[in-house]
Write a protein that holds these residues in place. Structure first.
Motif, mmCIF file in Angstrom:
data_model
loop_
_atom_site.group_PDB
_atom_site.id
_atom_site.type_symbol
_atom_site.label_atom_id
_atom_site.label_comp_id
_atom_site.label_asym_id
_atom_site.label_seq_id
_atom_site.Cartn_x
_atom_site.Cartn_y
_atom_site.Cartn_z
ATOM 1 N N LEU A 98 0.924 -1.137 0.147
ATOM 2 C CA LEU A 98 -0.192 -0.165 0.138
ATOM 3 C C LEU A 98 0.763 1.199 0.061
ATOM 4 O O LEU A 98 0.706 2.122 -0.645
ATOM 5 N N GLN A 99 1.980 1.500 0.862
ATOM 6 C CA GLN A 99 2.823 2.321 0.881
ATOM 7 C C GLN A 99 3.509 2.570 -0.525
ATOM 8 O O GLN A 99 3.824 3.770 -0.708
ATOM 9 N N GLN A 133 -5.954 -8.600 -1.452
ATOM 10 C CA GLN A 133 -6.641 -8.008 -2.667
ATOM 11 C C GLN A 133 -6.885 -6.452 -2.686
ATOM 12 O O GLN A 133 -6.771 -5.598 -3.529
ATOM 13 N N ALA A 134 -6.841 -6.043 -1.371
ATOM 14 C CA ALA A 134 -6.984 -4.644 -1.065
ATOM 15 C C ALA A 134 -5.722 -3.688 -1.586
ATOM 16 O O ALA A 134 -5.746 -2.743 -2.237
ATOM 17 N N ALA A 135 -4.405 -4.333 -1.208
ATOM 18 C CA ALA A 135 -3.239 -3.987 -1.555
ATOM 19 C C ALA A 135 -3.234 -3.857 -3.122
ATOM 20 O O ALA A 135 -2.796 -2.861 -3.808
ATOM 21 N N LEU A 136 -3.591 -4.984 -3.917
ATOM 22 C CA LEU A 136 -3.543 -5.097 -5.306
ATOM 23 C C LEU A 136 -4.359 -3.939 -6.112
ATOM 24 O O LEU A 136 -4.169 -3.429 -7.185
ATOM 25 N N ASN A 137 -5.541 -3.884 -5.202
ATOM 26 C CA ASN A 137 -6.570 -2.887 -5.930
ATOM 27 C C ASN A 137 -5.732 -1.616 -5.792
ATOM 28 O O ASN A 137 -6.127 -0.547 -6.881
ATOM 29 N N HIS A 138 -5.186 -1.180 -4.908
ATOM 30 C CA HIS A 138 -4.571 0.163 -4.918
ATOM 31 C C HIS A 138 -3.456 0.315 -6.100
ATOM 32 O O HIS A 138 -3.035 1.258 -6.475
ATOM 33 N N TYR A 139 -2.628 -1.106 -5.927
ATOM 34 C CA TYR A 139 -1.488 -0.947 -7.104
ATOM 35 C C TYR A 139 -1.715 -0.927 -8.248
ATOM 36 O O TYR A 139 -1.304 -0.165 -9.034
#
Lengths: 91, 91
Positions: free
Chosen positions: A41-42, B83-89
């Protein structure tokens, strides 16, 4: 070398300083073994900040450098270099 | 908090240290009024380095953290956070 002033030069320097500090903090998170999704995220946030900085540089470039290049009769060189930079940026 | 060891932890820290130094150098280029396309090329290179670092973190995450999460019966939480991290990426 292009030494004329850009309106957002100070802002760009400040943004890059923040990105540098953010990267240092994320490096510390990894060294401490922090959770991977938190780190991802970061890194996504740093990438977003880089993109926004690139947009600001591009804005200055179009508003000031283009005028300068046209006045100096260097618009072909200007377009070639800009195109090369954008080709690297937009994959 | 996830304190188990990642195979590429040292490499990730080293890559982030290089990205930090690269960002500092680009900040200096902007402060010196260097040509915009040159600066954009360097920012694109930093972004590429960030993406490669994220891939390495993801590799560790899938190889080690997934096994850990399954063993601890935490695979649903694992998938949600990933999934949350990949959605941001991936925009």
């Amino acid at each position: 070398m292009d030494s004329h002033v850009h309106t957002h030069q100070k802002q760009v320097v400040n943004r890059l300083a923040r990105i540098e500090g953010h990267t240092r903090a994320v490096k510390q998170m990894v060294a401490e073994g922090r959770d991977c999704p938190e780190v991802l995220l970061q890194i996504a946030a740093i990438r977003k900040a880089l993109d926004n900085t690139a947009k600001l540089i591009l804005k200055d470039h179009l508003e000031h450098c283009l005028v300068h290049a046209v006045n100096e009769g260097e618009h072909e060189e200007f377009m070639g270099k800009l195109q090369a930079a954008l080709n690297h940026y937009i994959r």
